[in-house]
Design a protein around this motif. Structure first.
Motif, mmCIF file in Angstrom:
data_model
loop_
_atom_site.group_PDB
_atom_site.id
_atom_site.type_symbol
_atom_site.label_atom_id
_atom_site.label_comp_id
_atom_site.label_asym_id
_atom_site.label_seq_id
_atom_site.Cartn_x
_atom_site.Cartn_y
_atom_site.Cartn_z
ATOM 1 N N PHE A 60 -5.493 3.893 49.319
ATOM 2 C CA PHE A 60 -6.525 4.910 49.506
ATOM 3 C C PHE A 60 -6.939 5.502 48.151
ATOM 4 O O PHE A 60 -8.118 5.707 47.883
ATOM 5 C CB PHE A 60 -6.013 6.016 50.442
ATOM 6 C CG PHE A 60 -7.027 7.090 50.686
ATOM 7 C CD1 PHE A 60 -8.120 6.865 51.532
ATOM 8 C CD2 PHE A 60 -6.926 8.326 50.058
ATOM 9 C CE1 PHE A 60 -9.070 7.855 51.733
ATOM 10 C CE2 PHE A 60 -7.880 9.321 50.260
ATOM 11 C CZ PHE A 60 -8.949 9.075 51.106
ATOM 12 N N ARG A 61 -5.952 5.743 47.297
ATOM 13 C CA ARG A 61 -6.237 6.321 45.977
ATOM 14 C C ARG A 61 -7.128 5.374 45.163
ATOM 15 O O ARG A 61 -8.103 5.789 44.542
ATOM 16 C CB ARG A 61 -4.927 6.566 45.226
ATOM 17 C CG ARG A 61 -5.092 7.418 43.957
ATOM 18 C CD ARG A 61 -3.818 7.499 43.129
ATOM 19 N NE ARG A 61 -2.626 7.725 43.908
ATOM 20 C CZ ARG A 61 -2.260 8.885 44.446
ATOM 21 N NH1 ARG A 61 -3.009 9.942 44.255
ATOM 22 N NH2 ARG A 61 -1.149 8.991 45.133
ATOM 23 N N VAL A 62 -6.759 4.087 45.188
ATOM 24 C CA VAL A 62 -7.528 3.096 44.413
ATOM 25 C C VAL A 62 -8.950 2.992 44.946
ATOM 26 O O VAL A 62 -9.916 2.955 44.162
ATOM 27 C CB VAL A 62 -6.809 1.720 44.458
ATOM 28 C CG1 VAL A 62 -7.690 0.627 43.888
ATOM 29 C CG2 VAL A 62 -5.493 1.782 43.694
ATOM 30 N N LEU A 63 -9.094 2.967 46.269
ATOM 31 C CA LEU A 63 -10.439 2.854 46.848
ATOM 32 C C LEU A 63 -11.261 4.117 46.568
ATOM 33 O O LEU A 63 -12.463 4.030 46.303
ATOM 34 C CB LEU A 63 -10.344 2.591 48.354
ATOM 35 C CG LEU A 63 -9.734 1.226 48.723
ATOM 36 C CD1 LEU A 63 -9.620 1.080 50.232
ATOM 37 C CD2 LEU A 63 -10.537 0.079 48.130
ATOM 38 N N ALA A 64 -10.586 5.264 46.606
ATOM 39 C CA ALA A 64 -11.293 6.521 46.282
ATOM 40 C C ALA A 64 -11.757 6.495 44.826
ATOM 41 O O ALA A 64 -12.878 6.923 44.502
ATOM 42 C CB ALA A 64 -10.373 7.713 46.515
ATOM 43 N N ALA A 65 -10.889 5.971 43.962
ATOM 44 C CA ALA A 65 -11.260 5.877 42.538
ATOM 45 C C ALA A 65 -12.445 4.942 42.362
ATOM 46 O O ALA A 65 -13.353 5.210 41.564
ATOM 47 C CB ALA A 65 -10.068 5.387 41.718
ATOM 48 N N LEU A 66 -12.449 3.861 43.131
ATOM 49 C CA LEU A 66 -13.567 2.908 43.056
ATOM 50 C C LEU A 66 -14.873 3.583 43.488
ATOM 51 O O LEU A 66 -15.915 3.417 42.834
ATOM 52 C CB LEU A 66 -13.265 1.696 43.947
ATOM 53 C CG LEU A 66 -14.264 0.550 43.920
ATOM 54 C CD1 LEU A 66 -14.320 -0.096 42.546
ATOM 55 C CD2 LEU A 66 -13.901 -0.498 44.965
ATOM 56 N N GLY A 67 -14.806 4.362 44.574
ATOM 57 C CA GLY A 67 -15.982 5.081 45.040
ATOM 58 C C GLY A 67 -16.478 6.080 44.003
ATOM 59 O O GLY A 67 -17.681 6.157 43.717
ATOM 60 N N LEU A 68 -15.537 6.835 43.432
ATOM 61 C CA LEU A 68 -15.919 7.810 42.402
ATOM 62 C C LEU A 68 -16.531 7.114 41.185
ATOM 63 O O LEU A 68 -17.494 7.600 40.593
ATOM 64 C CB LEU A 68 -14.675 8.578 41.941
ATOM 65 C CG LEU A 68 -14.359 9.889 42.647
ATOM 66 C CD1 LEU A 68 -13.076 10.479 42.074
ATOM 67 C CD2 LEU A 68 -15.505 10.891 42.466
ATOM 68 N N TYR A 69 -15.933 5.983 40.845
ATOM 69 C CA TYR A 69 -16.421 5.220 39.686
ATOM 70 C C TYR A 69 -17.890 4.836 39.878
ATOM 71 O O TYR A 69 -18.708 4.972 38.958
ATOM 72 C CB TYR A 69 -15.535 3.984 39.493
ATOM 73 C CG TYR A 69 -16.199 2.856 38.761
ATOM 74 C CD1 TYR A 69 -16.331 2.886 37.372
ATOM 75 C CD2 TYR A 69 -16.716 1.759 39.442
ATOM 76 C CE1 TYR A 69 -16.961 1.865 36.706
ATOM 77 C CE2 TYR A 69 -17.338 0.734 38.790
ATOM 78 C CZ TYR A 69 -17.462 0.787 37.420
ATOM 79 O OH TYR A 69 -18.099 -0.224 36.762
ATOM 80 N N LEU A 70 -18.215 4.362 41.080
ATOM 81 C CA LEU A 70 -19.604 3.969 41.338
ATOM 82 C C LEU A 70 -20.540 5.173 41.247
ATOM 83 O O LEU A 70 -21.655 5.081 40.732
ATOM 84 C CB LEU A 70 -19.713 3.304 42.715
ATOM 85 C CG LEU A 70 -19.024 1.939 42.811
ATOM 86 C CD1 LEU A 70 -19.051 1.419 44.239
ATOM 87 C CD2 LEU A 70 -19.670 0.937 41.867
ATOM 88 N N LEU A 71 -20.045 6.302 41.717
ATOM 89 C CA LEU A 71 -20.840 7.533 41.622
ATOM 90 C C LEU A 71 -21.068 7.913 40.149
ATOM 91 O O LEU A 71 -22.183 8.216 39.731
ATOM 92 C CB LEU A 71 -20.092 8.655 42.351
ATOM 93 C CG LEU A 71 -20.855 9.945 42.560
ATOM 94 C CD1 LEU A 71 -21.985 9.746 43.560
ATOM 95 C CD2 LEU A 71 -19.913 11.041 43.085
#
Lengths: 343, 179
Positions: free
Chosen positions: A26-37
């Protein structure tokens, strides 16, 4: 003993490890989402272009300041390796924000250090790529080897390591660090977690962690510094060592030929003068410089250069040629010191 | 790197990571030299790249995109996509394999991990290439965004999640014996 025995027992995939896995995924996927933002914001603010330009400017100035020959000026200015993009920086920022198991102070210290190391790695990568590209170009186009084979191989491997591989290895390493740091923080006793945010007077546990946690930073910084050091050693030491190598001054002559062929006669003359000043025994250096000087309307100086060459150049064939040029008053068909002027 | 569990002893937690990190970097450095050698390039990397190109072209045609594979190139809509070393998944696979090999686990489990990585990363890379072919065909202006910012990150995230899953399940089962 019981404690030791327990500690050595093989571990099994337990519900807690599955929970840890879920949390970290979940942390990694959240980081991926934030990164795209962050990417969209950075793109809107033209931050990526500014960062790439800054890395290029620093690298180019570093190369130009440390190069011995003016060959890197040949490198295309618009060309930018993919490593100079901001994606690792933005990804680090995302991981910083999603590392919720760490205190803000811990996050700032750890990810802040990474954010300082990354631009250094980008500068190093860009510099190596440029050296590799220009060396390859000179080898293919002009048949000039600016590096010895082993130096070229080393630069090739370092370039691959600092560009293509680090481009993917750095995010992978960042993810490993993030997960480890967060799991390590989760493994602390609750009281310790609370204490860490308030004071750092240091229980044994904290001292142990303090002694071991910077290892990653040390390894990361050590790798970056080590590679920077290799580059610096190459730029400041190896090139200087090559300079006293009798073979090395011949590169001045080879470069002079390129400069002359491409119309840079002033630079060609400078290279030939450098070659002779550094003790070149290459007859071509003297002949070419004599030709240059003669072409600039100074036949007396041209004759003097050839006479100096006769004292240094050991090649008997060249000596015979130089003597015949001096006697006939011609260098490659141009008058050095005409004995008779035509009416 | 051994992932700590909740309330685990700190000394145990910090024993493995240093060794893992050192071996990971050593394997990575050796691997980066090895994949530059011509026998590895000619007999491993190039065939791997061609397999990627041929399969991605076939998959693209299956979803209705007119694409031709020539060597390591994909020709689509007047554009040529050259599948280079960074785009064939070899580096992602190398990094994943280095992490698995550096992790304290039984040799057979490491071999299983690497094999799993080969299949998963090949599969992911095929999806990436088909997606990039689609983008090149219909949204060529967005190609760089997808190529650099989406897929480079995504393939590493997927490789990492694969490693994480492996280390917490198959690798984690044998840590105590192998470490």
């Amino acid at each position: 003993l019981a404690g030791r025995h327990k500690a050595r027992r093989p571990e099994r995939a337990t519900p807690s490890s599955r929970g840890a896995l879920r949390e970290e995924v979940f942390r990694v996927l959240a980081a991926l989402g934030l990164y795209l933002l962050f990417y969209l914001v950075a793109r809107a603010l033209a931050f990526d272009a500014a960062y790439s330009a800054a890395i290029q400017t620093i690298s180019r100035n570093l190369i130009l300041a440390t190069e011995h020959f003016p060959i890197y000026a040949r490198a295309p200015r618009a060309w930018s390796p993919v490593i100079a993009h901001t994606f690792t920086m933005l990804f680090t920022l995302s991981l910083f924000l999603t590392s919720t198991r760490l205190s803000w102070k811990e996050r700032s210290a750890r990810f802040g250090t990474i954010l300082l190391v990354l631009p250094a790695l980008h500068v190093l990568g860009w510099t190596l790529v440029m050296k590799y590209e220009v060396a390859s170009q000179l080898m293919v186009d002009d048949k000039i080897a600016v590096f010895s084979p082993w130096v070229f191989q080393s630069i090739t491997a370092l370039t691959r390591l600092t560009t293509h591989i680090s481009y993917q290895a750095v995010p992978f390493g960042l993810l490993m660090l993030t997960v480890y740091w967060n799991r390590e923080a989760a493994s602390r006793p609750v009281s310790s977690r609370r204490d860490r945010t308030r004071n750092h007077s240091g229980t044994e546990l904290e001292r142990g962690e303090a002694a071991t946690l910077p290892l990653y930073l040390r390894v990361g910084a050590g790798v970056a510094l080590g590679m920077s050091g290799l580059l610096l050693v190459y730029s400041l030491f190896v090139e200087r060592v090559q300079l006293v190598n009798p073979d090395h001054v011949e590169a001045h002559v080879a470069l002079a030929k390129i400069m002359k062929a491409s119309g840079h006669t002033v630079e060609a003359t400078r290279q030939l003068e450098d070659a002779i000043a550094e003790g070149s025994r290459d007859g071509d250096a003297y002949l070419l410089l004599a030709l240059q000087v003669s072409g600039q309307g100074d036949p007396a100086r041209a004759r003097q250069i050839l006479e100096e060459g006769l004292l240094v150049v050991e090649d008997p064939t060249w000596q015979d040629r130089a003597r015949s040029y001096l006697q006939s008053g011609e260098v490659f068909g141009k008058p050095v010191m005409p004995r008779t002027r035509l009416p | 790197m051994k992932l700590p569990r909740e309330n685990e002893s700190s000394s145990r937690v910090t024993q493995g990571p240093g060794r893992f990190v050192i071996f990971f970097f050593i394997y990575l450095a050796v691997g980066s030299v090895l994949i530059g050698l011509w026998p590895v390039k000619d007999y491993l990397v190039q065939p791997w790249t061609r397999v990627n190109v041929i399969l991605s072209a076939a998959l693209s045609r299956m979803i209705g995109i007119d694409v031709v594979s020539v060597g390591t190139n994909l020709l689509v809509g007047g554009m040529t996509l050259n599948v280079l070393d960074g785009c064939n998944g070899v580096f992602a696979l190398l990094i994943f394999a280095c992490a698995v090999l550096a992790f304290p686990a039984k040799l057979s489990h490491k071999a299983a991990g690497v094999l799993l990585g080969v299949l998963m990363i090949l599969g992911t890379n095929l999806i990436r290439l088909v997606n990039l072919v689609y983008i090149a065909r219909y949204y060529p202006d967005s190609l760089e965004f997808f190529h650099v910012f989406i897929w480079q990150t995504l393939i590493i995230v997927i490789s990492f999640l694969l490693f994480l899953g492996w280390s917490l399940t198959l690798g984690g089962k044998t840590q105590g014996q192998a470490a």
